[in-house]
Design a protein around this motif. Structure first.
Motif, PDB file in Angstrom:
ATOM      1  N   VAL A 112     -39.082   1.815  34.137  1.00  0.00           N
ATOM      2  CA  VAL A 112     -40.538   1.534  33.994  1.00  0.00           C
ATOM      3  C   VAL A 112     -40.826   0.099  34.614  1.00  0.00           C
ATOM      4  O   VAL A 112     -41.770  -0.304  35.267  1.00  0.00           O
ATOM      5  CB  VAL A 112     -40.908   1.596  32.647  1.00  0.00           C
ATOM      6  CG1 VAL A 112     -42.432   1.061  32.423  1.00  0.00           C
ATOM      7  CG2 VAL A 112     -40.912   3.226  32.344  1.00  0.00           C
ATOM      8  N   ASN A 113     -39.781  -0.879  34.437  1.00  0.00           N
ATOM      9  CA  ASN A 113     -40.113  -2.272  34.626  1.00  0.00           C
ATOM     10  C   ASN A 113     -39.809  -2.375  36.426  1.00  0.00           C
ATOM     11  O   ASN A 113     -40.819  -3.045  37.043  1.00  0.00           O
ATOM     12  CB  ASN A 113     -39.077  -3.089  34.157  1.00  0.00           C
ATOM     13  CG  ASN A 113     -39.495  -3.526  32.698  1.00  0.00           C
ATOM     14  OD1 ASN A 113     -40.587  -3.428  32.632  1.00  0.00           O
ATOM     15  ND2 ASN A 113     -38.429  -3.713  31.810  1.00  0.00           N
ATOM     16  N   VAL A 121     -43.837   1.153  28.911  1.00  0.00           N
ATOM     17  CA  VAL A 121     -42.205   0.841  28.313  1.00  0.00           C
ATOM     18  C   VAL A 121     -42.356   1.514  26.701  1.00  0.00           C
ATOM     19  O   VAL A 121     -41.680   2.231  26.295  1.00  0.00           O
ATOM     20  CB  VAL A 121     -41.756  -0.541  28.162  1.00  0.00           C
ATOM     21  CG1 VAL A 121     -40.697  -0.625  27.195  1.00  0.00           C
ATOM     22  CG2 VAL A 121     -41.366  -1.080  29.286  1.00  0.00           C
ATOM     23  N   PRO A 122     -43.224   1.019  25.895  1.00  0.00           N
ATOM     24  CA  PRO A 122     -43.408   1.780  24.556  1.00  0.00           C
ATOM     25  C   PRO A 122     -43.488   3.390  24.583  1.00  0.00           C
ATOM     26  O   PRO A 122     -43.078   4.093  23.588  1.00  0.00           O
ATOM     27  CB  PRO A 122     -44.518   1.166  23.983  1.00  0.00           C
ATOM     28  CG  PRO A 122     -45.369   0.196  24.986  1.00  0.00           C
ATOM     29  CD  PRO A 122     -44.443   0.175  26.151  1.00  0.00           C
ATOM     30  N   VAL A 123     -44.205   3.864  25.591  1.00  0.00           N
ATOM     31  CA  VAL A 123     -44.637   5.358  25.709  1.00  0.00           C
ATOM     32  C   VAL A 123     -43.236   5.915  25.987  1.00  0.00           C
ATOM     33  O   VAL A 123     -42.800   6.934  25.503  1.00  0.00           O
ATOM     34  CB  VAL A 123     -45.605   5.457  26.848  1.00  0.00           C
ATOM     35  CG1 VAL A 123     -45.559   7.136  27.126  1.00  0.00           C
ATOM     36  CG2 VAL A 123     -46.933   4.876  26.605  1.00  0.00           C
ATOM     37  N   GLY A 124     -42.296   5.451  27.054  1.00  0.00           N
ATOM     38  CA  GLY A 124     -41.077   5.943  27.243  1.00  0.00           C
ATOM     39  C   GLY A 124     -40.160   5.925  26.370  1.00  0.00           C
ATOM     40  O   GLY A 124     -39.558   6.904  25.962  1.00  0.00           O
ATOM     41  N   ILE A 125     -40.055   4.937  25.533  1.00  0.00           N
ATOM     42  CA  ILE A 125     -39.227   4.653  24.386  1.00  0.00           C
ATOM     43  C   ILE A 125     -39.693   5.672  23.106  1.00  0.00           C
ATOM     44  O   ILE A 125     -38.661   6.391  22.615  1.00  0.00           O
ATOM     45  CB  ILE A 125     -39.230   3.266  23.623  1.00  0.00           C
ATOM     46  CG1 ILE A 125     -38.446   2.178  24.863  1.00  0.00           C
ATOM     47  CG2 ILE A 125     -38.545   3.180  22.406  1.00  0.00           C
ATOM     48  CD1 ILE A 125     -38.784   0.807  24.307  1.00  0.00           C
ATOM     49  N   ALA A 126     -40.750   5.804  22.994  1.00  0.00           N
ATOM     50  CA  ALA A 126     -41.382   6.835  22.100  1.00  0.00           C
ATOM     51  C   ALA A 126     -40.896   8.108  22.264  1.00  0.00           C
ATOM     52  O   ALA A 126     -40.620   9.101  21.437  1.00  0.00           O
ATOM     53  CB  ALA A 126     -42.895   6.612  21.819  1.00  0.00           C
ATOM     54  N   LEU A 127     -41.020   8.633  23.576  1.00  0.00           N
ATOM     55  CA  LEU A 127     -40.577   9.912  23.954  1.00  0.00           C
ATOM     56  C   LEU A 127     -39.311  10.180  23.906  1.00  0.00           C
ATOM     57  O   LEU A 127     -38.776  11.157  23.339  1.00  0.00           O
ATOM     58  CB  LEU A 127     -40.870  10.191  25.387  1.00  0.00           C
ATOM     59  CG  LEU A 127     -40.536  11.384  26.114  1.00  0.00           C
ATOM     60  CD1 LEU A 127     -41.325  12.769  25.613  1.00  0.00           C
ATOM     61  CD2 LEU A 127     -40.709  11.409  27.606  1.00  0.00           C
ATOM     62  N   VAL A 128     -38.396   9.171  24.337  1.00  0.00           N
ATOM     63  CA  VAL A 128     -36.846   9.291  23.975  1.00  0.00           C
ATOM     64  C   VAL A 128     -36.580   9.302  22.605  1.00  0.00           C
ATOM     65  O   VAL A 128     -35.752  10.419  22.209  1.00  0.00           O
ATOM     66  CB  VAL A 128     -36.115   8.145  24.480  1.00  0.00           C
ATOM     67  CG1 VAL A 128     -34.884   8.060  24.252  1.00  0.00           C
ATOM     68  CG2 VAL A 128     -36.225   8.120  26.169  1.00  0.00           C
ATOM     69  N   VAL A 158     -49.990  10.879  24.276  1.00  0.00           N
ATOM     70  CA  VAL A 158     -51.314  10.207  23.880  1.00  0.00           C
ATOM     71  C   VAL A 158     -51.390   8.947  24.538  1.00  0.00           C
ATOM     72  O   VAL A 158     -51.960   8.399  25.280  1.00  0.00           O
ATOM     73  CB  VAL A 158     -51.411  10.149  22.397  1.00  0.00           C
ATOM     74  CG1 VAL A 158     -52.755   9.354  21.959  1.00  0.00           C
ATOM     75  CG2 VAL A 158     -51.654  11.610  21.672  1.00  0.00           C
ATOM     76  N   GLY A 159     -50.178   8.192  24.422  1.00  0.00           N
ATOM     77  CA  GLY A 159     -49.811   6.920  25.031  1.00  0.00           C
ATOM     78  C   GLY A 159     -50.087   6.925  26.486  1.00  0.00           C
ATOM     79  O   GLY A 159     -50.603   6.130  27.121  1.00  0.00           O
ATOM     80  N   LEU A 160     -49.498   8.199  27.081  1.00  0.00           N
ATOM     81  CA  LEU A 160     -49.311   8.249  28.371  1.00  0.00           C
ATOM     82  C   LEU A 160     -50.676   8.384  28.850  1.00  0.00           C
ATOM     83  O   LEU A 160     -51.231   8.008  30.072  1.00  0.00           O
ATOM     84  CB  LEU A 160     -48.315   9.306  28.891  1.00  0.00           C
ATOM     85  CG  LEU A 160     -48.530   9.648  30.220  1.00  0.00           C
ATOM     86  CD1 LEU A 160     -47.869   8.569  31.220  1.00  0.00           C
ATOM     87  CD2 LEU A 160     -47.489  10.890  30.715  1.00  0.00           C
ATOM     88  N   VAL A 161     -51.537   9.426  28.172  1.00  0.00           N
ATOM     89  CA  VAL A 161     -52.882   9.607  28.664  1.00  0.00           C
ATOM     90  C   VAL A 161     -53.857   8.376  28.465  1.00  0.00           C
ATOM     91  O   VAL A 161     -54.555   8.080  29.446  1.00  0.00           O
ATOM     92  CB  VAL A 161     -53.517  10.671  27.730  1.00  0.00           C
ATOM     93  CG1 VAL A 161     -54.835  10.970  27.754  1.00  0.00           C
ATOM     94  CG2 VAL A 161     -52.673  12.023  27.911  1.00  0.00           C
TER      95      VAL A 161
END
Length: 195
Positions: A112-113, A121-128, A158-161
């Motif tokens: 992401v960076n 970043v928080p969206v990706g971490i939440a998914l993992v 939701v974060g991604l949207v």
């Protein structure tokens, strides 16, 4: 864990009860502390560190976490309504799942960076984190981790949207962080109160 012979049933039953209580407490601790970390991350997107909103959010997060820990570790807690039934080599498999989760989090952060979209970043971490709860539900014999997994994965979507809709990185961090905190705290309180 189930007893294998009638003569060992009381010893095995006591061992199962102790393991169930230990896993319940450990789960409450881990879920509530990570809920606190998510809340602090979410609060960091609400304004300067000296503003009333992030400070109030942080105080509330500490109190909610302390409440979960108190309930999970109190001496008079009712025993879990059932003993866990763990698969063979469950501890090893939990270690593998958590190791893969950690590697995936670092990979998400790096990717992401590198893409210049730090707000994801928080969206990706939440998914993992959400996805890693699916195998943990089976490995810990905790059916409620399936809804933890589902809700955290939904928070990531939701974060991604919201990110795709043009919300600021800070707003995406607030929504994702606080929503993840609520899901993890709900799971912690469920473990603490219901087992």
């Amino acid at each position: 864990m189930t007893p294998t012979t009638p003569s060992s049933s009381s010893a095995a039953g006591a061992e199962c009860l102790a393991l169930t209580r230990s896993l319940r407490r450990r789960g409450t601790l881990v879920l509530s502390v990570f809920g606190l970390l998510w809340a602090l991350a979410g609060a960091s997107g609400t304004g300067a560190a000296t503003d009333v909103v992030p400070v109030g959010t942080e105080i509330a997060a500490l109190l909610i976490t302390a409440g979960a820990l108190y309930l999970g570790y109190r001496k008079g807690a009712a025993p879990s309504p059932r003993n866990v039934d763990l698969p063979q080599k469950w501890a090893r498999d939990v270690g593998i799942v958590n190791g893969v989760e950690l590697v995936a989090i670092f990979a998400v952060i790096a990717a992401v960076n590198a893409s210049g979209r730090a707000g994801l970043v928080p969206v990706g971490i939440a998914l993992v984190v959400g996805v890693h709860f699916f195998p943990l539900a089976r490995l810990y014999d905790q059916w409620q981790y399936r809804w933890t997994a589902t809700l955290l994965t939904l928070v990531a979507v939701v974060g991604l949207v919201l990110y795709a809709a043009g919300l600021t990185d800070e707003n995406v961090r607030v929504v994702t962080g606080l929503a993840c905190a609520v899901v993890l705290w709900a799971s912690a309180y469920h473990l603490a109160l219901r087992g």
